[in-house]
Write an enzyme that holds these catalytic residues in place. Structure first.
Site, short mmCIF file in Angstrom:
data_model
loop_
_atom_site.label_atom_id
_atom_site.label_comp_id
_atom_site.label_asym_id
_atom_site.label_seq_id
_atom_site.Cartn_x
_atom_site.Cartn_y
_atom_site.Cartn_z
N ASN A 62 -4.97 2.15 -2.06
CA ASN A 62 -5.57 0.81 -2.18
C ASN A 62 -6.28 0.58 -3.51
OD1 ASN A 62 -7.99 2.19 -1.87
ND2 ASN A 62 -8.87 0.68 -0.48
N LYS B 215 0.81 -1.24 0.00
CA LYS B 215 0.00 0.00 0.00
C LYS B 215 0.84 1.28 0.00
CE LYS B 215 -4.42 -1.42 1.95
NZ LYS B 215 -5.41 -1.16 3.00
#
Ligand code: NAP
Length: 286
Positions: free
Chosen positions: A91, A70
């Site tokens: 994300n 991420k």
């Protein structure tokens, strides 16, 4: 039906085999009648750049990014939304018209979704844990106009960093989990959000454990809403205890579905599916 024209969206992470995203996203894509499927692709750290560059060249329309990529994925994106920059985590990706990755973060929308219809303005909140999800949660609590946030964590360095990051936006304090003051806060809190993985169904954790142990929860009152980001098992040990004490509880499934709805809308330039389409697919599966 999958044909030679079918394109795909993928989840990139390591591991990905436990993910529920393919279940709910494929239900949504089918509902919308799109010639798209959603798959999970395991990807090691050292392969991330190669995988992201390769996916640009084929019929991939978008991506979800999960642990542990991420943050690393920032290096490979050309456009990054203000919210992804603020939360320091990405994300969701899609290809822009120049065939470069455009990135955002939908966890904040996911977190807020089940709280939207509750009147929480000027209320007091506690966040347990100081990892990645805690960032989206804190930003969500700020957006919902809570009066105070107390973050309780076992990790002093990530706790200090988190408090520093949000200090000028709201009345926020950090406490170590063994601080006795936590008891008074629990008694007064209107909302407590668990962002630790304690209680999750994995081989790593005892199924019956509560975040910071049983005594930590002894002053919990029925007026407090308990929101556990974990969705498996349902209910978690924390939500079981909270229900017994008469609290209103929220599990992590709604957040999972709501962030997925938001990602789908990003990939499809604004298409929407009803919440129940993805939620029902997950409930049937779990
Ligand atoms: P993370 O970055 O690893 O952070 C986890 C936090 O919990 C850290 O502060 C960690 O402290 C703490 N922690 C870990 N084990 C603990 C223990 N045994 N006792 C006390 N504290 C402990 O993970 P994350 O990405 O924030 O995710 C956290 C949880 O939220 C996971 O269960 C994840 O599945 C869930 N989640 C759900 C959704 C959803 O859509 N429902 C979305 C995001 C996340 P240390 O730094 O000391 O390890």
């Amino acid at each position: 039906m999958i044909s030679s024209n079918t394109s795909f969206i993928a989840l990139i992470g390591n591991p990905v085999s436990h993910s529920l995203s393919p279940i709910m996203q494929n239900a949504a894509l089918q509902y919308l009648g799109l010639d798209l499927i959603y798959i999970a692709i395991p990807c090691k750290d050292e392969d991330l750049e190669l995988v992201l560059n390769s996916l640009k060249k084929i019929n991939c329309k978008g991506l979800n990014i999960t642990i542990p990529h991420k943050e690393k994925v920032f290096d490979f994106c050309n456009e990054i939304s203000p919210i992804a920059n603020k939360l320091k985590a990405i994300n969701t990706l899609k290809l822009n018209p120049e065939k470069e990755w455009s990135a955002t973060n939908t966890d904040l929308d996911g977190f807020i979704y089940p709280l939207k219809n509750l009147n929480l303005t000027k209320k007091q909140s506690i966040v347990l844990g100081s990892g990645g999800a805690a960032r989206s949660v804190i930003q969500g609590l700020i957006n919902l106009n809570f009066s105070t946030i107390s973050v309780v964590s076992r990790n002093k360095s990530s706790l200090d960093e988190l408090i520093k990051n949000f200090a000028n936006q709201i009345k926020i304090q950090g406490l170590l989990s063994n601080d006795n003051q936590a008891q008074n806060l629990i008694e007064e809190a209107d909302l407590i959000v668990n962002t630790t993985p304690v209680g999750m169904k994995t081989s790593q954790y005892e199924m019956n454990t509560l975040p910071y142990g049983e005594t930590f929860w002894r002053s919990l009152k029925s007026k407090t809403t308990i929101y556990d980001l974990i969705y498996n098992p349902a209910p978690t040990p924390l939500l079981k205890l909270s229900t017994k004490k008469g609290c209103f509880t929220i599990d992590g499934l709604q957040m999972l579905v709501a962030q997925g709805m938001k990602s789908l809308s990003f990939w499809t330039n604004g298409l929407e599916v009803p919440f129940h389409v993805m939620n029902d697919a997950l409930k049937k599966y779990l």
